[in-house]
Write an enzyme that holds these catalytic residues in place. Sequence first.
Site, PDB file in Angstrom:
ATOM      1  N   ASP A 295      -1.242  46.966  39.252  1.00  0.00           N
ATOM      2  CA  ASP A 295      -0.857  47.588  40.638  1.00  0.00           C
ATOM      3  C   ASP A 295       0.316  48.307  40.684  1.00  0.00           C
ATOM      4  OD1 ASP A 295      -1.427  47.895  43.380  1.00  0.00           O
ATOM      5  OD2 ASP A 295      -1.225  45.599  44.188  1.00  0.00           O
ATOM      6  N   TRP A 296       0.211  49.047  41.683  1.00  0.00           N
ATOM      7  CA  TRP A 296       1.165  50.251  42.035  1.00  0.00           C
ATOM      8  C   TRP A 296       2.570  49.943  41.471  1.00  0.00           C
ATOM      9  CZ3 TRP A 296       0.385  55.289  44.320  1.00  0.00           C
ATOM     10  CH2 TRP A 296       1.551  55.995  44.376  1.00  0.00           C
TER      11      TRP A 296
END
Length: 764
Positions: A295-296
Amino acid sequence: MNKKLNKIVFYSAMALFVGRGSNMLAQQSRSEIALEKKVDSVLALMTLKEKIGQLNQYNGSWDVTGVPSDIDNKTKLEKLKNGEVGSMLNVLTAEATRDAQRLVMEHSRLKIPLIFGYDVIHGYKTMFPIPLGESASWDLDAMKKSAEIAAKEAAASGLHWTFAPMLDVSRDARWGRIMEGSGEDPYLASVIGVARIQGFQGNDLSNPFTIAACAKHFAGYGFAEAGRDYNTVNIGEHELHNAILPPFKAASKAGVATFMNAFNDVDGVPATASTYLQRKLLKEQWGFDGFVVSDWGSIAELIPHGVAKDKLQAANIAIHAGSDMDMEGRVYEASLKTLVDNNSVDIALIDDAVKRVLRVKFRLGLFDDPYRYSNTKREKEQVLTKEHLGIARDVAKKSIVLLKNESNMLPLKKKLNSIAVIGPLANDKDTPIGNWRAQGEKNSAVSVLEGIKEAIDGKTKINYAKGAELSIGARSFLQPLTINTTDTSGFDEAVAAAKQSEVVVMVLGEDAFQSGEGRSQSQIGFAGVQQDLLEAVYAVNKNMVLVLMNGRPMEITWAAAHVPSILEVWQLGSEHGHAVADVLFGDYNPSGKLPVSFPRAVGQEPFYYNHKNTGRPFANGEVTFSHHNDVDNSALFPFGFGLSYTTFKYSDITLSASKFKTGEHITASVAITNTGKVKGREVVQLYVRDLVGSLARPVKELKGFELVDLNPGETKTVSFNITPEQLQYYTANKKWETEPGIFHVFIGSDATVKTFKPLEFVND
Ligand code: BGC
């Protein structure tokens, strides 16, 4: 070198040839072998730097062809040219993706195409209902279709890959991201997730009208403590397997191209650092051969999590755990080379991750033509078409849930003398687009007021009053939302409008940016002055329909006790107002059912129907049983609940036998009759309770459902197959198995169904 590059081209041509064979299965395995050869042939050409590049994903919110505005962008552009970037996200339009791809294809040594990803969550430009709302349709074909259209539009705009569907089961209305999923039930989330994956990916990823899907967030993200986004998750191994992992397992089985890991930790292990989840379970046991994107920045977040002291250690942990691609964490690019050079990371780990990325790129046909999606003509013709809007309206109306309809106030007549349309959301053209709106344009939805105006007889007088503002100031993904809490200056006009009208349609709820990422709340009632407005208007005209627009279950206890009719319409996308009017005036008989329970009070959260029984479930005349002293244990509106303009009658359940064993199945049937005056659709639901297990078992679990359309007076028999596999769960043996014993089989219209037939599963 040229020879080797030619080989890549040769393999690509082979894939095309093999892809045209006649015997599907043989063809598939042949093409898989061919694919592995292609992947290996590319890998054999790569330097370590190029390999690491494939594991590096950059955000692309800059002008790739213009003059880079800062050092960071300049560095990114150089890295693209050097083949040090494998993927980008948020590069938008056919033109921009073509330009970015060109940097790689024209400058890098190996010309390995970029894969462009984007959050296409509920539509690209034609907006569909937010996923939670759409899940209320329980209509898998409709959801598959909406994902298919979203993919078609995204692909036409140069994108290859969506970060969807979100498969996080969530039992907590406080969690802002509950709007992105399918609610609280693992079975429902599994079948909806698969439908969406099939919609996005179709049967063939190399078809340029489809895009790769991404099963996210793996895993546990929806169980954040107190519903606070990014928060710790403390659940046991059994709960992880029984409540959280089923949709992910189903997605892997359905051939989802990619997975995304998660920001949270589970019992102290950040998902991004979890070897158990990513390597053991996903890649080894489930046989997933695509790649896992972080994820980011979640690899870099291993540092604040406190499990890595620096980037080097974070990269080391994540690559060992099986996180293949680093989304904007800048950790792999900074550290993997050092880690390989100092023998902390075996090159085989890097090779495995790179092969996974290449596999997906080959499957998408990017090696055949890296620009095949970036077609401006197609983009112009295939985005936001009339046909797509028609499909959006269809799924939108199916997503509406009728929560209350006292004295059959709904549907409204089209020939009323006057209607008051009141509320801060009544003429809001933006909130229906919801959060995670991709390229959905601001203020582009049909508002409720507009929908009503189009639907009614021209002679009906519409008295519109906003009554109050809900939010003020900036409204966008990253900006904090300001709710107007005090201004009641619009109340008089609203009250006057209500006084002058036969009926009031009151439109209240949540702003588009009250739910979504980072939008958790400790309160889930009406924000601002909406409750006061509701009561002020109700005091002068009780002939009221409340239209609720929201991204999470809300606390609406007062409204449920007073307002005669309530429609839950969520945020329905581009065609919002048309769909609401279709239901308000009876052009469509509502058929939606809640995919998530509505609590009586926020203090009941996390609240879900498939809870355990506890050792003290019953009122015993004393205070010492499991309950809150100030609120009933039941839901205000339960999971699976939704009314219709007609009524349905269920017969008793018939089971084909009362006992069964491995290898056998049981048929459970009911007859269902439309006992009202109009045609309607019922979602018939099958629940099971496992009475005694090696672990405490839920009081009920959804195991199947069927959508049945019935004319007035018509009866149909609905049958469900029950197999031993359906009764399996992750037991005390830490295995999926069916334990012998008695199961109660329920068939009904929501999770509170009481009548059941006992069924015994016996060991052979
Ligand atoms: C979200 C993901 C999303 C990613 C890229 C993250 O903040 O958690 O769901 O796909 O950003 O936009």
